[in-house]
Design an enzyme around this catalytic site. Structure first.
Site, mmCIF file in Angstrom:
data_model
loop_
_atom_site.group_PDB
_atom_site.id
_atom_site.type_symbol
_atom_site.label_atom_id
_atom_site.label_comp_id
_atom_site.label_asym_id
_atom_site.label_seq_id
_atom_site.Cartn_x
_atom_site.Cartn_y
_atom_site.Cartn_z
ATOM 1 N N GLY A 20 0.785 -1.234 0.000
ATOM 2 C CA GLY A 20 0.000 0.000 0.000
ATOM 3 C C GLY A 20 0.814 1.280 0.000
ATOM 4 C CG ASN A 22 1.786 3.194 -5.819
ATOM 5 O OD1 ASN A 22 2.151 4.220 -6.383
ATOM 6 N ND2 ASN A 22 2.407 2.035 -5.974
ATOM 7 N NE ARG A 73 -11.737 -13.409 -11.490
ATOM 8 C CZ ARG A 73 -11.843 -13.244 -12.787
ATOM 9 N NH1 ARG A 73 -12.149 -14.243 -13.569
ATOM 10 N NH2 ARG A 73 -11.626 -12.060 -13.334
ATOM 11 N NE ARG A 99 -8.206 -12.074 -5.576
ATOM 12 C CZ ARG A 99 -7.825 -13.324 -5.799
ATOM 13 N NH1 ARG A 99 -8.011 -13.881 -6.964
ATOM 14 N NH2 ARG A 99 -7.269 -14.027 -4.838
ATOM 15 C CB ILE A 100 -7.426 -10.304 -13.955
ATOM 16 C CG1 ILE A 100 -5.955 -10.676 -14.018
ATOM 17 C CG2 ILE A 100 -7.963 -9.777 -15.277
ATOM 18 C CD1 ILE A 100 -5.046 -9.646 -14.600
ATOM 19 C CG LEU A 101 -10.812 -5.599 -11.388
ATOM 20 C CD1 LEU A 101 -10.893 -4.087 -11.399
ATOM 21 C CD2 LEU A 101 -11.561 -6.163 -10.177
ATOM 22 C CG ASN A 115 -3.341 -1.074 -12.727
ATOM 23 O OD1 ASN A 115 -3.212 -1.245 -11.509
ATOM 24 N ND2 ASN A 115 -2.618 -1.741 -13.615
ATOM 25 C CG HIS A 117 2.144 -2.172 -15.341
ATOM 26 N ND1 HIS A 117 1.895 -3.414 -14.788
ATOM 27 C CD2 HIS A 117 3.144 -2.349 -16.239
ATOM 28 C CE1 HIS A 117 2.707 -4.306 -15.338
ATOM 29 N NE2 HIS A 117 3.467 -3.679 -16.215
HETATM 30 C C1 GRF Z 1 3.500 -1.231 -7.473
HETATM 31 O O1 GRF Z 1 4.767 -1.458 -8.038
HETATM 32 C C2 GRF Z 1 2.456 -1.084 -8.546
HETATM 33 O O2 GRF Z 1 2.947 -0.488 -9.720
HETATM 34 C C3 GRF Z 1 2.073 -2.493 -8.842
HETATM 35 O O3 GRF Z 1 2.084 -3.124 -7.584
HETATM 36 C C4 GRF Z 1 2.999 -2.456 -6.727
HETATM 37 C C5 GRF Z 1 2.227 -2.085 -5.495
HETATM 38 O O4 GRF Z 1 3.034 -1.503 -4.499
HETATM 39 N N1 GRF Z 1 0.804 -2.554 -9.540
HETATM 40 P P1 GRF Z 1 2.355 -0.834 -3.234
HETATM 41 O O5 GRF Z 1 1.429 -1.882 -2.619
HETATM 42 O O6 GRF Z 1 1.587 0.366 -3.691
HETATM 43 O O7 GRF Z 1 3.464 -0.478 -2.313
#
Ligand code: GRF
Length: 211
Positions: A20, A22, A73, A99-101, A115, A117
C-alpha cells in the site's frame, strides 16, 4: 461577502492487495487538499494487507473481500462492486491490486477504473514487470497510469514516467527506483482526473493543459 471556497471533491475508492505504498502516497496528497479527491473506501482481497491499516490510520473505511469467503470469483467481485456503489465512488483506483477484474465488473461498476503499472506499457504487462525489463535488457523503464479495460494492462495510457535502468540493477533496485516515481505519477493522474482535465478519445487520452 463571504465566498464559499469549498470545492466538491470527487469520491474515490481504492483496491490494494499488499504493502500500500501507492495508497499512502495518495492519502498523503489528499491530506493537503490539492488532490481534489475524497477517499470513500479502501478494499482488498487480502485481509492482512498493510494497505488496509494505512487507510484505517487515515480514517478511511476499509473492507476485506478474501476469495475464501465467497463461493466464486464472480461473487467476490459482485460484493466489491456493491460496496463501491454504496459508497458512490466516482473513480476506482487500483493501487497494487493483484486480481484481474472481469469484463463484467469493468462494464457494470459505472465509474472509470485506473491502474498503476511498474513499466512503460505496452512493454512488460502483467506480473514481474521489473524482471521482464531486466531480462529484455532495456536501458529505460518506468511506470504507467492507465485506464483499465478487459485486457491485462492494455487500457488507454494516461501518464508515464521514464526511469533509467543501470547494468548493476537487480529487480529490487529497479523496483525501488520505479516506485519513487509511481508515488508521484499516480497522485498526479488522480489530480488531473478529479480536475476534469482528462478526456478519452478512442484509445488516446487527451490532457487539458494547465495555465
Ligand atoms: C507497485 O509497483 C504497482 O505499480 C504495482 O504493484 C505495486 C504495489 O506496491 N501494480 P504498493 O502496494 O503500492 O506499495
Amino acid at each position: 461577502m463571504l465566498i464559499d471556497k469549498k470545492t466538491k471533491h470527487m469520491k474515490a475508492g481504492v483496491l490494494a492487495s499488499g504493502r500500500g505504498s501507492n495508497l499512502q502516497a495518495l492519502l498523503n496528497a489528499a491530506k493537503t487538499g490539492s488532490l481534489g479527491v475524497r477517499f470513500v473506501g479502501v478494499g482488498s482481497d487480502n485481509a492482512e494487507a498493510e494497505a488496509l491499516g494505512r487507510a484505517e490510520q487515515a480514517g478511511v473505511p476499509t473492507r476485506a473481500f478474501p476469495l475464501a469467503l465467497f463461493s466464486s470469483r464472480q461473487e467476490q467481485e459482485r460484493a466489491v462492486m456493491f460496496w463501491f456503489e454504496e459508497l458512490e465512488a466516482e473513480l476506482l483506483i487500483l493501487a497494487g491490486y493483484m486480481r484481474i477484474l472481469s469484463e463484467r465488473f469493468i462494464r457494470d461498476i459505472g465509474c472509470p477504473i485506473i491502474n498503476i503499472h511498474p513499466a512503460l506499457l505496452p512493454s512488460f504487462p502483467g506480473l514481474n514487470a521489473q524482471r521482464q525489463a531486466l531480462t529484455a535488457g532495456v536501458r529505460y523503464s518506468g511506470c504507467t497510469v492507465h485506464y483499465v479495460d478487459a485486457g491485462t494492462d492494455t487500457g488507454p495510457i494516461i501518464l508515464q514516467q521514464i526511469v533509467p535502468v543501470y547494468e548493476e540493477d537487480t529487480e529490487e533496485t529497479l523496483a525501488e527506483r520505479i516506485l519513487q516515481e509511481e508515488h508521484l505519477l499516480l497522485p498526479e493522474a488522480v489530480r488531473l482526473i478529479a480536475a476534469g482535465k482528462v478526456r478519452l478519445e478512442g484509445r488516446r487520452v487527451r490532457i487539458e493543459r494547465e495555465a
